[in-house]
Design a protein around this motif. Structure first.
Motif, short mmCIF file in Angstrom:
data_model
loop_
_atom_site.label_atom_id
_atom_site.label_comp_id
_atom_site.label_asym_id
_atom_site.label_seq_id
_atom_site.Cartn_x
_atom_site.Cartn_y
_atom_site.Cartn_z
N PRO A 42 39.54 29.74 47.72
CA PRO A 42 39.95 28.57 47.00
C PRO A 42 41.51 27.92 47.74
N VAL A 43 42.01 26.38 47.46
CA VAL A 43 43.20 26.40 47.73
C VAL A 43 43.97 26.54 46.46
N SER A 44 43.26 26.66 45.26
CA SER A 44 44.49 26.47 43.81
C SER A 44 43.72 28.69 42.99
N ALA A 45 44.01 28.97 43.63
CA ALA A 45 43.25 30.96 42.97
C ALA A 45 43.18 31.09 41.56
N ALA A 46 42.63 31.26 40.83
CA ALA A 46 42.73 31.91 39.62
C ALA A 46 44.11 32.67 39.64
N PRO A 47 44.30 33.21 38.32
CA PRO A 47 45.62 33.22 37.84
C PRO A 47 45.04 35.02 37.67
N PRO A 48 46.03 35.99 38.49
CA PRO A 48 45.45 37.55 37.95
C PRO A 48 45.41 37.44 36.71
N VAL A 49 44.56 39.08 36.21
CA VAL A 49 44.44 39.09 34.99
C VAL A 49 45.65 40.31 34.76
#
Ligand SMILES: Nc1nc2c(c(=O)[nH]1)N[C@H]1C(S)=C(S)[C@@H](COP(=O)(O)O)O[C@H]1N2
Ligand SMILES: [Mo]
Length: 531
Positions: A222-229
């Motif tokens: 992704p160009v914009s990753a999910a925030p980490p848990v």
């Protein structure tokens, strides 16, 4: 016409039905699993069943509702087949017409399915022919071929009544043991061969699936990753739903009796309708775009209070807002209809998809290409809306229209056209069967109010005062949150209740309402025996 006793005639009917279904499944291996009469008729039943029946199915059988439907259909068919066998013993022509009617119903049902073609009538028609042949062989017996191995049993000594005329054969009369053995062997053989053929047909059909194509895919980063848990988001307590739901553990709800197998090579998404620039995208086009990854909690409107038709996953996809900006919806196009390859539709407010939330045309789920059961190759995921108005799987069209002009699949079936997720909370532990010991007991569960976020969760015991639970960290307003509360449990039976308040300050109502038309309300309540 026939000397068959009723029980044998019924058995012959069942064998004929087995031959019909087995043959149909085998032919369906060529024409596609959705042309199987069981699947086609089952699918038609799912589509036209009155809403309460369907809700009953989901409530009672949950995720197993489809298996229950297929088993029920098979049992019903078996009953009809036995009756047809009985009829055949008296009026063979009438029973053959009966089989033809069944075949016709199967063929017609197959034609009603989305994107059906003429060949889809073949399994039903060939199956009906096989069934008719078997019935005829068993019940009437081809007279020219004597002795026919499947000849119907004959009585050892033709009974003769007092006046010398042959008495009609019926219940309680003895059948020649050899003929009986031949008949039963014939029935067993036909049912055995039909079962093997049917299972082989299903297996062959399954092999034409897209699992291999899916496994060959490597999704881009992704160009914009999910925030980490965040640390501590998962309290990791026994019985508590894990913060991120695995793909295997994720609930599945849809109307598809067989999973659509969509080849990503030929798949297209058409965005059209009331737009300035209609566009058609391929799977490669999607993967070439900047993808974002987000955790979003998806919930089903059919989730009862305390139910588990909800899950939280990390989705990878193209922001729907960007796609809509490119096609430029025309004025008044207030609804985006997602249409699946199997014809299912959902209607999402255009405004919701453009208001900045992370509404995705998703291709990935928890780091993998979407599982086939969750919509491969592409589906919608919209934070804050129930799945039935937003989460179209196996999507192939986005059509811009208006709510006034089009009702999506569930709307004429009594569900609300608008489906924002209701603020809800659930107690996962302890459960009634746990019978904890007196003393400190951790009460824990999940709460959700997608796209608003949970501000507070409270628990009460035996209608006592509400006490505030501790909220674990969570990723965003679009994901659920785990909560826990320490209970000083005393021996005896106690009632625990939970309620949540969302970020708008609204506390969920304690008024119990069922799932239709727009989601259940009420406080999850569990009764615990403390020892
Ligand atoms: N094609 C298709 N998509 C569908 C449905 C369906 O019946 N057909 N059901 C919807 C409903 S009611 C829900 S709750 C979600 C469930 O998604 P899941 O099965 O991936 O959990 O899918 C939605 N998408
Ligand atoms: Mo749903």
């Amino acid at each position: 016409m026939s000397s068959t006793t009723p029980r044998f005639a019924a058995l012959g009917g069942v064998a004929a039905a087995a031959a019909a279904i087995g043959t149909a499944e085998l032919v369906a291996a060529l024409t596609g699993p959705r042309s199987s009469p069981l699947v086609a008729v089952g699918g038609l039943v799912v589509d036209i069943a009155p809403e309460p029946v369907k809700r009953f199915g989901i409530e009672v059988f949950g995720t197993y509702d489809k298996i229950a439907l297929l088993v029920g259909t098979a049992l019903l068919l078996g009953g009809f087949a036995a009756l047809l066998g009985l009829l055949a013993a008296r009026r063979l022509m009438a029973s053959l017409v009966g089989i033809a009617v069944f075949g016709g119903v199967g063929a017609a049902a197959a034609l009603t399915r989305a994107s059906a073609d003429v060949a889809d009538v073949l399994p039903s028609l060939v199956g009906a022919a096989a069934g008719g042949l078997v019935l005829w062989a068993f019940v009437a017996g081809p007279l020219e071929l004597d002795p026919w191995p499947w000849a119907p049993p004959t009585v050892a000594e033709p009974p003769v009544s007092a006046d010398g005329t042959p008495a009609p054969v019926g219940r309680g009369q003895r059948v020649d043991p050899d003929a009986r053995r031949r008949f039963l062997t014939g029935v067993g053989t036909v049912i055995g061969v039909a079962t093997v053929g049917g299972v082989a047909g299903r297996w062959l059909a399954g092999r034409q699936g897209v699992s291999a194509a899916r496994e060959a895919i490597t999704l881009p980063a992704p160009v914009s990753a999910a925030p980490p848990v965040p640390a501590g988001a998962d309290l990791d307590l026994p019985g508590l739903a894990s913060y991120v739901t695995s793909n295997r553990g994720f609930y599945r709800i849809d109307t598809a009796l067989v999973l659509p197998q969509v080849d990503p090579e030929t798949w297209r998404l058409r965005i059209h309708g009331r737009v300035r620039h209609p566009v058609t995208l391929s799977y490669a086009d999607l993967l070439a775009r900047p993808l974002v990854e987000r955790y979003v909690t998806l919930a089903c409107v059919s989730n009862e209070v305390g139910g588990d038709l909800i899950g939280n996953a990390r989705w990878l996809g193209v922001p729907l807002r960007e796609l809509l900006d490119e096609v430029e919806p025309l004025d008044g196009a207030d609804q985006v209809v997602g249409r699946s390859v199997d014809g299912w539709t959902c209607g999402t407010p255009t405004a919701v998809l453009r208001d900045g939330r992370d509404a995705l045309l998703a291709v990935g789920m928890n780091g993998e290409p979407l599982p086939v059961r969750h919509g491969f190759p592409a589906r919608m995921v919209v934070p804050g809306l129930y799945g039935y108005v937003s989460a179209c799987k196996w999507i192939t069209e986005l059509e811009l229209t208006s709510f006034a002009d089009f009702d999506a699949y569930w709307v004429p079936r009594g569900w609300s056209a608008q489906g924002p997720v209701k603020t809800q909370s659930r107690i996962d532990t302890p459960r009634p069967r746990n019978r904890p010991a007196a003393g400190p007991v951790t009460v824990a569960g999940v709460a959700w109010a997608q796209h608003r976020g949970i501000d507070r969760v409270e628990v009460r015991v035996d209608d006592g005062p509400w006490q505030e639970a501790r909220l674990a960290p969570t990723i965003s307003v679009d994901t659920w949150v785990q909560w826990s509360w320490q209970w000083q449990a005393t021996p005896g039976r106690h009632t625990l209740q939970v309620r949540a308040t969302d970020s708008t300050g609204e506390t969920q109502t304690g008024q119990s309402r069922g799932v239709a038309p727009d989601g259940a309300t009420g406080w999850h309540t569990v009764t615990i025996t403390v020892t």
